[in-house]
Design an enzyme around this catalytic site. Structure first.
Site, PDB file in Angstrom:
ATOM      1  N   ASN A 188       0.828  -1.199   0.000  1.00 10.44           N
ATOM      2  CA  ASN A 188       0.000   0.000   0.000  1.00 10.44           C
ATOM      3  C   ASN A 188       0.867   1.255   0.000  1.00 10.44           C
ATOM      4  O   ASN A 188       0.987   1.939  -1.016  1.00 10.44           O
ATOM      5  CB  ASN A 188      -0.946  -0.033   1.207  1.00 10.44           C
ATOM      6  CG  ASN A 188      -1.852   1.191   1.268  1.00 10.44           C
ATOM      7  OD1 ASN A 188      -1.812   2.049   0.388  1.00 10.44           O
ATOM      8  ND2 ASN A 188      -2.652   1.282   2.291  1.00 10.44           N
ATOM      9  N   ASP A 189       1.517   1.532   1.119  1.00 12.86           N
ATOM     10  CA  ASP A 189       2.292   2.779   1.243  1.00 12.86           C
ATOM     11  C   ASP A 189       3.340   2.938   0.144  1.00 12.86           C
ATOM     12  O   ASP A 189       3.604   4.052  -0.298  1.00 12.86           O
ATOM     13  CB  ASP A 189       2.996   2.823   2.608  1.00 12.86           C
ATOM     14  CG  ASP A 189       2.010   3.051   3.746  1.00 12.86           C
ATOM     15  OD1 ASP A 189       0.956   3.652   3.488  1.00 12.86           O
ATOM     16  OD2 ASP A 189       2.303   2.617   4.866  1.00 12.86           O
ATOM     17  N   VAL A 190       3.918   1.833  -0.299  1.00 12.67           N
ATOM     18  CA  VAL A 190       4.996   1.928  -1.284  1.00 12.67           C
ATOM     19  C   VAL A 190       4.494   2.312  -2.669  1.00 12.67           C
ATOM     20  O   VAL A 190       5.279   2.497  -3.594  1.00 12.67           O
ATOM     21  CB  VAL A 190       5.820   0.616  -1.376  1.00 12.67           C
ATOM     22  CG1 VAL A 190       6.506   0.330  -0.053  1.00 12.67           C
ATOM     23  CG2 VAL A 190       4.961  -0.554  -1.804  1.00 12.67           C
ATOM     24  N   THR A 191       3.141   2.411  -2.829  1.00 15.03           N
ATOM     25  CA  THR A 191       2.597   2.837  -4.118  1.00 15.03           C
ATOM     26  C   THR A 191       1.921   4.196  -4.008  1.00 15.03           C
ATOM     27  O   THR A 191       1.352   4.685  -4.976  1.00 15.03           O
ATOM     28  CB  THR A 191       1.510   1.842  -4.598  1.00 15.03           C
ATOM     29  OG1 THR A 191       0.414   1.882  -3.670  1.00 15.03           O
ATOM     30  CG2 THR A 191       2.053   0.436  -4.678  1.00 15.03           C
ATOM     31  N   SER A 231       1.725   3.474   7.654  1.00 13.45           N
ATOM     32  CA  SER A 231       2.076   4.859   7.973  1.00 13.45           C
ATOM     33  C   SER A 231       0.862   5.657   8.425  1.00 13.45           C
ATOM     34  O   SER A 231       0.996   6.765   8.906  1.00 13.45           O
ATOM     35  CB  SER A 231       2.687   5.530   6.744  1.00 13.45           C
ATOM     36  OG  SER A 231       1.691   5.683   5.765  1.00 13.45           O
TER      37      SER A 231
END
Lengths: 98, 452
Positions: free
Chosen positions: B379-382, B420
């Site tokens: 999720n956060d990495v995109t 995050s």
């Protein structure tokens, strides 16, 4: 062995450079095996443990040394074994799949 | 064995260790490298045992066999998803070993007080820090971020007392001061790692890895042993470089990751309320239809994929797509797992060929030409906010630019934000289709549709 402190510091500095360049060369895909291999070779403290545990008389220092030998051995054998397990999984593509 | 022969054996061992790490430059050479590493260790141990410094070996052999059995048994039993906690445990044992050696050196009257103390301090922090990291990764300690009042002040006081006591011990050699140093540095290790949350674990493990190397350097100085110094420095460099790579992949400083504790200042992120936007959801059969008609599919796996044990289903899906002539690639963010390179190992375990797996820099430009990005458990990495929103706590973090693909599938249980705590606007984008459900079940349903 008796080596003066400046020789030891020279060796340390040069080893840091070797480590820096060798580690940057590791492919990111193998960073987990890098951790387990470096973990295994950090078990080299076993050399210190062997010297401590190698005295002939059984006393507290020897017992502490033997505990250190056991702990470092877990680190060494476990680290190399798990690295081997990981590395055999990194296979090349089979021909029929492309 | 004469001293010169011993030194020669140590030199050979050093060379083998360097080649072992050098071998990790490519998967083809890595296995031989590992075997050389084992040989190097064997040479170093046998040479030491046959030197004049060691007078009694039966107890020692017993200790090595005991440790070897425990080590090999746990290494063969561990699941690849639990790899990080095992590395943490091994690290901790290495640190503890250094602690015992340092204490034994001091009580047997060694005069290398400063060097032994350094080995002790670093080893003790590596031990207790690793113990906490292990407990957190294993789920023994459940809470993500444990904070306590005056955290930094307490750590600073402990740090100062360690320095003061070290100076006192080096000058006067009082053995009780040395025991106090042991206890305080173990306590400091606990307190340093306790507040650090799950997503920062890759950094913590790398840092502890470095510590176990520097502890070996300390012991090397106290025993005047060049092999320990060289190997310790290489391991220390490895841990330091991995920590740097991990913090850079999260756009954080090492200080911030180790002492900051994420999640304190992101309450300001609710500027976009999700209620007035709708996410489109899709079904596994539609996803199967779109993907089999695509030219190129890029799979973006995250830790959630591993938690759901979906890697084998994912591989089956990729195989079916490849059979239908679709190009399938995998894109991995550096912090996708719980330790550096973790995701690569999990995919390799599912028999995904490593040539199909790409790092962030290698594949980011390819999303623009991809028909489908299949995001599973990430999720956060995109999150494109990392590029746009300067107030976002993840601002500046390099991301996988999945939004450039024609269609983005997100396999997720809900629209909840990632670790995050930041909302991901990509869920509401026009080209995004959500596939709600368990990562493994959804992927298996796609496989079923593909095979019909």
């Amino acid at each position: 062995m008796n080596i003066d402190i400046w020789t030891l510091l020279t060796i340390l500095t040069l080893a840091c450079f070797v480590g820096y360049f060798v580690v940057w060369g590791v492919t990111p895909a193998l960073h987990s095996p890098l951790m387990s291999v470096s973990n295994a070779i950090s078990g080299i403290v076993i050399i210190g443990a062997l010297i401590t545990a190698g005295i002939s008389e059984m006393n507290t220092a020897k017992i502490l040394g033997l505990i250190a030998v056991t702990l470092a051995s877990i680190n060494i054998f476990g680290g190399f074994a798990v690295s081997h397990r990981m590395l055999i999984m990194f296979k090349k593509k089979k021909k029929e799949s492309k | 064995m004469p001293v010169s022969l011993l030194s020669f054996c140590y030199l050979i061992a050093c060379i083998f260790f360097i080649i072992a790490i050098r071998g990790l430059a490519s998967p083809q050479t890595a296995r031989q490298g590992n075997i050389l590493g084992i040989l190097g260790m064997g040479i170093a141990i046998i040479a030491t045992l046959s030197s004049s410094a060691v007078q009694e070996i039966y107890w020692i052999i017993g200790a090595i066999v005991l440790g070897g059995v425990i080590g090999i048994f746990s290494a063969l039993k561990v699941k690849m998803t639990s790899l990080p906690q095992m590395i943490a445990a091994f690290n901790g044992l290495g640190g503890l070993s250094a602690v015992f050696i340092a204490i034994a050196e001091i009580i047997s009257g060694s005069n290398t007080r400063l060097e032994s103390t350094l080995g002790l301090l670093i080893g003790a922090i590596a031990f207790s820090g690793s113990a906490i990291a292990f407990a957190k990764l294993q789920g023994i300690i459940k809470a993500k971020n444990i904070t306590y009042p005056a955290q930094h002040l307490i750590n600073a006081l402990l740090g100062i007392s360690i320095i003061t006591l070290t100076i006192q011990f080096v000058l006067f050699g009082n053995i009780y001061v040395f025991y106090w140093l042991t206890l305080i540095s173990i306590l400091l290790g606990f307190l340093l790692v306790l507040p650090i949350g799950g997503a920062d674990m890759p950094v913590v493990i790398s840092v502890l890895n470095a510590y176990s190397g520097w502890a070996a350097v300390g012991i090397g100085f106290s025993l005047n042993n060049t092999l320990l110094i060289i190997v310790g420095a290489i391991v220390g460099a490895s841990g330091a470089i991995l920590s740097y790579i991990m913090t850079k992949a999260m756009n954080r400083s090492l200080i911030n990751a180790m002492f900051g504790g994420l999640g304190k200042n992101n309450s300001t992120n609710q500027n976009l309320s999700s209620s007035d936007r709708t996410a489109k959801s899709s079904s596994p059969s539609d996803a199967a239809f779109i993907m089999e008609n695509a030219n190129k599919v890029i799979i973006v796996p995250g830790y959630g994929m591993a938690v759901a044990q979906a890697q084998h289903a994912l591989k089956a899906m990729a195989d079916d797509l490849i059979k239908k002539g679709v190009v399938v690639k995998y894109a991995i963010h550096p912090v996708a797992g719980r330790m550096p390179g973790h995701m690569n190992v999990l995919l390799a375990e599912a028999n995904v060929p490593y040539e199909d797996v790409f790092e962030l820099d290698e594949i980011n430009h390819e999303f623009a030409t991809a028909d489908v990005a299949y995001v599973i458990g990430a999720n956060d990495v995109t999150n494109p906010l990392a590029k746009q929103d300067t107030n976002s706590p993840i601002y500046g973090m390099p991301i996988l630019e999945v939004e450039k693909a024609k269609t983005v599938f997100f396999v997720k249980r809900s629209l909840n934000s990632g670790y995050s705590g930041v909302d991901n606007p990509l869920f509401y984008a026009d080209n995004t289709l959500m596939l709600f459900g368990d990562a493994k079940k959804v992927t298996e349903e796609i496989v079923a549709s593909l095979e019909n």
